[in-house]
Design an enzyme around this catalytic site. Structure first.
Site, short mmCIF file in Angstrom:
data_model
loop_
_atom_site.label_atom_id
_atom_site.label_comp_id
_atom_site.label_asym_id
_atom_site.label_seq_id
_atom_site.Cartn_x
_atom_site.Cartn_y
_atom_site.Cartn_z
N MET A 27 0.85 -1.19 0.00
CA MET A 27 0.00 0.00 0.00
C MET A 27 0.89 1.25 0.00
O MET A 27 0.43 2.34 0.35
CB MET A 27 -0.94 0.00 1.20
CG MET A 27 -1.91 -1.19 1.16
SD MET A 27 -3.46 -0.91 2.03
CE MET A 27 -2.91 -0.64 3.69
N GLY A 28 2.15 1.08 -0.40
CA GLY A 28 3.03 2.23 -0.51
C GLY A 28 3.54 2.73 0.83
O GLY A 28 3.48 2.04 1.82
N HIS A 34 9.40 -3.40 3.36
CA HIS A 34 8.98 -3.64 1.97
C HIS A 34 10.20 -3.97 1.09
O HIS A 34 10.14 -4.86 0.23
CB HIS A 34 8.30 -2.39 1.38
CG HIS A 34 7.02 -2.02 2.05
ND1 HIS A 34 6.87 -0.88 2.81
CD2 HIS A 34 5.80 -2.62 2.06
CE1 HIS A 34 5.63 -0.80 3.26
NE2 HIS A 34 4.96 -1.84 2.82
N GLN A 58 -10.32 -2.64 2.51
CA GLN A 58 -9.81 -3.31 3.70
C GLN A 58 -9.79 -2.40 4.92
O GLN A 58 -9.34 -2.79 5.99
CB GLN A 58 -8.43 -3.91 3.44
CG GLN A 58 -7.29 -2.93 3.26
CD GLN A 58 -6.02 -3.63 2.82
OE1 GLN A 58 -5.88 -4.04 1.67
NE2 GLN A 58 -5.09 -3.81 3.73
N GLN A 145 5.84 -11.31 7.46
CA GLN A 145 5.30 -12.12 8.57
C GLN A 145 4.74 -11.24 9.67
O GLN A 145 4.07 -11.72 10.58
CB GLN A 145 6.40 -13.03 9.14
CG GLN A 145 6.70 -14.20 8.21
CD GLN A 145 7.91 -15.00 8.61
OE1 GLN A 145 8.62 -14.65 9.56
NE2 GLN A 145 8.18 -16.07 7.89
N VAL A 173 11.01 -7.00 9.68
CA VAL A 173 12.21 -6.15 9.85
C VAL A 173 11.92 -5.21 11.01
O VAL A 173 10.84 -4.62 11.09
CB VAL A 173 12.51 -5.35 8.56
CG1 VAL A 173 13.74 -4.46 8.75
CG2 VAL A 173 12.73 -6.31 7.39
N LEU A 181 8.89 -2.52 11.71
CA LEU A 181 8.65 -1.45 10.75
C LEU A 181 7.22 -1.52 10.23
O LEU A 181 6.70 -2.60 9.97
CB LEU A 181 9.63 -1.56 9.57
CG LEU A 181 11.11 -1.38 9.89
CD1 LEU A 181 11.90 -1.18 8.60
CD2 LEU A 181 11.36 -0.21 10.82
N ARG A 184 2.48 2.79 9.45
CA ARG A 184 1.72 3.52 10.48
C ARG A 184 2.61 4.04 11.61
O ARG A 184 2.15 4.84 12.42
CB ARG A 184 0.61 2.62 11.04
CG ARG A 184 -0.53 2.42 10.04
CD ARG A 184 -1.71 1.69 10.67
NE ARG A 184 -2.86 1.71 9.80
CZ ARG A 184 -3.29 0.69 9.06
NH1 ARG A 184 -2.61 -0.45 9.05
NH2 ARG A 184 -4.36 0.81 8.30
O1 PAF Z 1 -0.08 -5.67 3.58
C1 PAF Z 1 -0.51 -4.77 2.84
O2 PAF Z 1 0.16 -3.75 2.59
C2 PAF Z 1 -1.90 -4.91 2.24
O3 PAF Z 1 -2.77 -5.51 3.12
C3 PAF Z 1 -1.90 -5.61 0.87
C4 PAF Z 1 -1.42 -7.05 1.00
C5 PAF Z 1 -1.00 -4.86 -0.09
C6 PAF Z 1 -3.32 -5.64 0.30
O4 PAF Z 1 -3.82 -4.36 0.14
#
Ligand code: PAF
Length: 280
Positions: A27-28, A34, A58, A145, A173, A181, A184
């Site tokens: 979600m950036g 990431h 979500q 995880q 991480v 990390l 939020r």
């Molecule tokens: O973990 C996330 O960032 C989100 O829940 C995902 C898997 C990209 C789905 O929107």
């Protein structure tokens, strides 16, 4: 690096790429967690797709969809160094066009823990991930995880609906003080940030009790609660010691792999974290 917004453009480009595709849905507002997923995907595949999409379905009605941190320019800068990357950045209309009405509901494993507090969350996650899998057609998909229940829900969905891909869970991480990390974490003031490693300390306290031979699920939960109670800025949503596969709460003596997890509010951030014990 190629940045594409439209499904049709993405599919055209994807069809031209040979070999295995590793997919990292996000979600950036990217961070080292990431990047660990992207590095792993790059090491194990011929090319990598990263999606950046803040998925409205979500988020619950009173959750932080509007305020969720977004900075596409910064995200692209962080991904720049990776060769052979496609970044898919669809709009909400591209993923949920007018008239959209198909959702994926993974039943049991969605119900406890996060699912109990956020009843529509995993329906939104499963739906968007299923759609992204259909668009990206990866051979492998990578998830952190830290979102242990999300990982379990996706694994179940992939098994049940026979998606032809492998789901890979990548270790959490952490900052040097143990804070996991998360995008939020950017909500935390300096004072709240200093308090936030209490989640990891609480998990470690329960893990240490387990390592010392304690097997009573309630004692493990109490060990986590005791550490959290000493931090005045921490408002506990839940603590859990659950079966690592079914995610059902353990009662009495635990056996096999156990997921120790929690959600805690610190200021406006709702933080989650987990550790597994009893894993071979
Ligand atoms: O973990 C996330 O960032 C989100 O829940 C995902 C898997 C990209 C789905 O929107």
């Amino acid at each position: 690096m190629l940045v594409l917004e439209k499904i049709a453009d993405f599919r055209r480009e994807r069809a031209r790429r040979e070999g295995t595709c590793g997919f990292v849905p996000t979600m950036g507002y990217l961070h080292e967690g990431h990047l660990a997923l992207v590095r792993r995907a790059a090491a194990e595949n011929d090319h990598v797709v990263v999606s950046i999409f803040v998925n409205p379905t979500q988020f619950g009605q009173n959750e932080d969809f509007g305020g969720y941190p977004r900075d596409l320019a910064r995200d692209l800068e962080m991904l720049h160094a990776f060769p052979n990357l496609i970044v898919f950045t669809p709009t909400v209309e591209e993923i949920y066009p007018h008239g959209f009405q198909s959702y994926v509901q993974v039943e049991e494993v969605s119900q406890g823990l996060e699912g109990e507090r956020r009843p529509t969350h995993f329906r939104g996650v499963a739906t968007v991930v299923a759609k992204l899998f259909n668009i990206v057609q990866p051979q492998r998909a990578y998830f952190g995880q830290k979102d242990a229940q999300q990982l379990a829900v996706i694994r179940q969905m992939v098994r049940d609906l026979a998606f032809p891909l492998e789901v890979i869970g990548v270790p959490t991480v952490r900052e040097s003080d143990g804070l996991a990390l998360s995008s939020r974490n950017s909500y935390l003031t300096p004072e709240q940030r200093a308090a936030a490693p209490v989640l990891y300390r609480a998990l470690c306290a329960a893990r240490d009790r387990y390592t010392d031979g304690e097997r009573d699920a309630e004692v493990l939960r109490a060990a986590m609660r005791a550490v959290l109670a000493a931090e005045p800025l921490a408002a506990v949503d839940y603590v859990s010691a659950a079966d690592a596969e079914t995610l059902r709460e353990c009662e009495g003596a635990v056996s096999g792999a156990v997921l120790l997890s929690m959600a805690v509010r610190i200021g406006r951030a709702r933080l989650i974290d987990n550790l597994s014990v009893g894993v071979d």
